[in-house]
Design an enzyme around this catalytic site. Sequence first.
Site, PDB file in Angstrom:
ATOM      1  N   ASN A  90       9.766  57.202 -28.227  1.00  0.00           N
ATOM      2  CA  ASN A  90       9.850  57.150 -29.690  1.00  0.00           C
ATOM      3  C   ASN A  90       9.358  55.790 -30.174  1.00  0.00           C
ATOM      4  O   ASN A  90       8.932  54.959 -29.383  1.00  0.00           O
ATOM      5  CB  ASN A  90      11.287  57.429 -30.145  1.00  0.00           C
ATOM      6  CG  ASN A  90      12.252  56.437 -29.522  1.00  0.00           C
ATOM      7  OD1 ASN A  90      12.182  55.247 -29.791  1.00  0.00           O
ATOM      8  ND2 ASN A  90      13.138  56.922 -28.651  1.00  0.00           N
TER       9      ASN A  90
ATOM     10  N   LYS B 201      31.804  61.164 -31.560  1.00  0.00           N
ATOM     11  CA  LYS B 201      31.582  60.223 -30.450  1.00  0.00           C
ATOM     12  C   LYS B 201      32.705  59.182 -30.345  1.00  0.00           C
ATOM     13  O   LYS B 201      32.632  58.262 -29.544  1.00  0.00           O
ATOM     14  CB  LYS B 201      30.226  59.531 -30.599  1.00  0.00           C
ATOM     15  CG  LYS B 201      29.043  60.524 -30.563  1.00  0.00           C
ATOM     16  CD  LYS B 201      27.695  59.837 -30.475  1.00  0.00           C
ATOM     17  CE  LYS B 201      26.567  60.834 -30.679  1.00  0.00           C
ATOM     18  NZ  LYS B 201      25.281  60.381 -30.141  1.00  0.00           N
TER      19      LYS B 201
END
Length: 400
Positions: A208, A340
């Site tokens: 990316n 998370k």
Amino acid sequence: MLKEKTILLGVTGGIAAYKAVELLRLYVKAGAEVFVVMTKGACEFVTPLTFQTLSGNPVHTELFNLYQEREIGHISLADRADLVVVAPATANIIGKVAGGLADDLLSTTLMATKAPVLFVPAMNVNMYENPLYQANQKKLEEFGYHFVEPVTGYLACGWEGKGKMPEPLAVFEETLRLLSPQDLSGETVLVTAGPTREELDPVRYLSNYSSGKMGYAIARAARQRGARVILVSGPTALPVPCGVEVVQVVSARQMREAVMERLAKATVVVKAAAVADYRPAERSEQKIKKGQEAELGLTLEKTTDILAELGQCKTTQLLVGFAAETTDLVENARKKLETKNLDLIVANDVSRSDAGFDVDTNAVRLLYRDGSSEELPLLSKDEVAQQLLDRIVRLRCTTA
Ligand code: PMT
């Protein structure tokens, strides 16, 4: 970064004096007011006019110059500095200060100042290793003077060894550290930065646009504020920050291993890396040839979500994640904060051209566990890092 700070830059007579010009430029760019004092020897290498033009202030060279003394005066120079930096510092100036001598403008100013002093020694390797020099440096360190160690390399005198002045950026970073509040001292901050690369074959990979700038800015700022910093970095083109332990990794798998191995040491974890969510299910041992495209269907498998795993196994660590989003910024980021098990998430709208990947600025919203959030304006990544660390210090104070 240095707004409202006054730095007195002492330049002594060595070939590395040219590096002091670049150092001055960095200080001025960071907003500092800089006054330069040059020894006679320094004027043989670089002219005072260079420093005067770049600092915008008169350069001082002589102790007994009536005009210079009336303009500012050596005591006033010594008093107004937040920090005195001597770069390059010869064996002579270090020897003089260690011996308590004050026989020119710079040594007199150094004797008179109550500000912290940073010496940046640069000299021939044999001079540097001379026990007399070493004893002088040790004595000054014991008195609280600071030093940036010279680096090893080819020296202008033809010798190779330790004695080169470090690059101006390294001295600049040490300056920031000396002028910063040490509110992260005692903390070990584990930062991840950059992209990961997931190999398809020996010459191709999925990745990316992350440059690592955001994570590196956090690592630098945490070190400036007194933390021990471990930076787990994917492949980037950025210089290694001074005083930071850097672990280079390539893939998401390697990043996970590097982070997990070091988790027990960390008190704060900041996951700014753009970790690949998927990798090729199979890596071809050989380069995939043209003509194989017809049979080439790319099958992907999920990588481990490192942050989610950290959220499960963390003990006392403060866990900070990032969320790179192009839609529904706040909703998506909050979901990540909760699933998370994070203490704080930095929501990053990466659809903007002035924020997110690769650019030097960022615009983020900080979301907390108690449901509150705050938006930061568009800032440089260095400023975002400082603001984020302010919040981390506050959270550590309330949870400690
Ligand atoms: O590097 P720069 O060019 O400066 O760009 C900065 C940045 C845009 C990369 C940075 O500001 C940023 O937003 N980082 C997070 C990028 C990301 O992967 O976001 P995400 O929403 O996909 O992931 C959420 C969080 O989970 C992140 O903290 C990420 O590190 C973590 N993650 C994701 C996947 C995975 N397999 N493991 C993880 O730990």
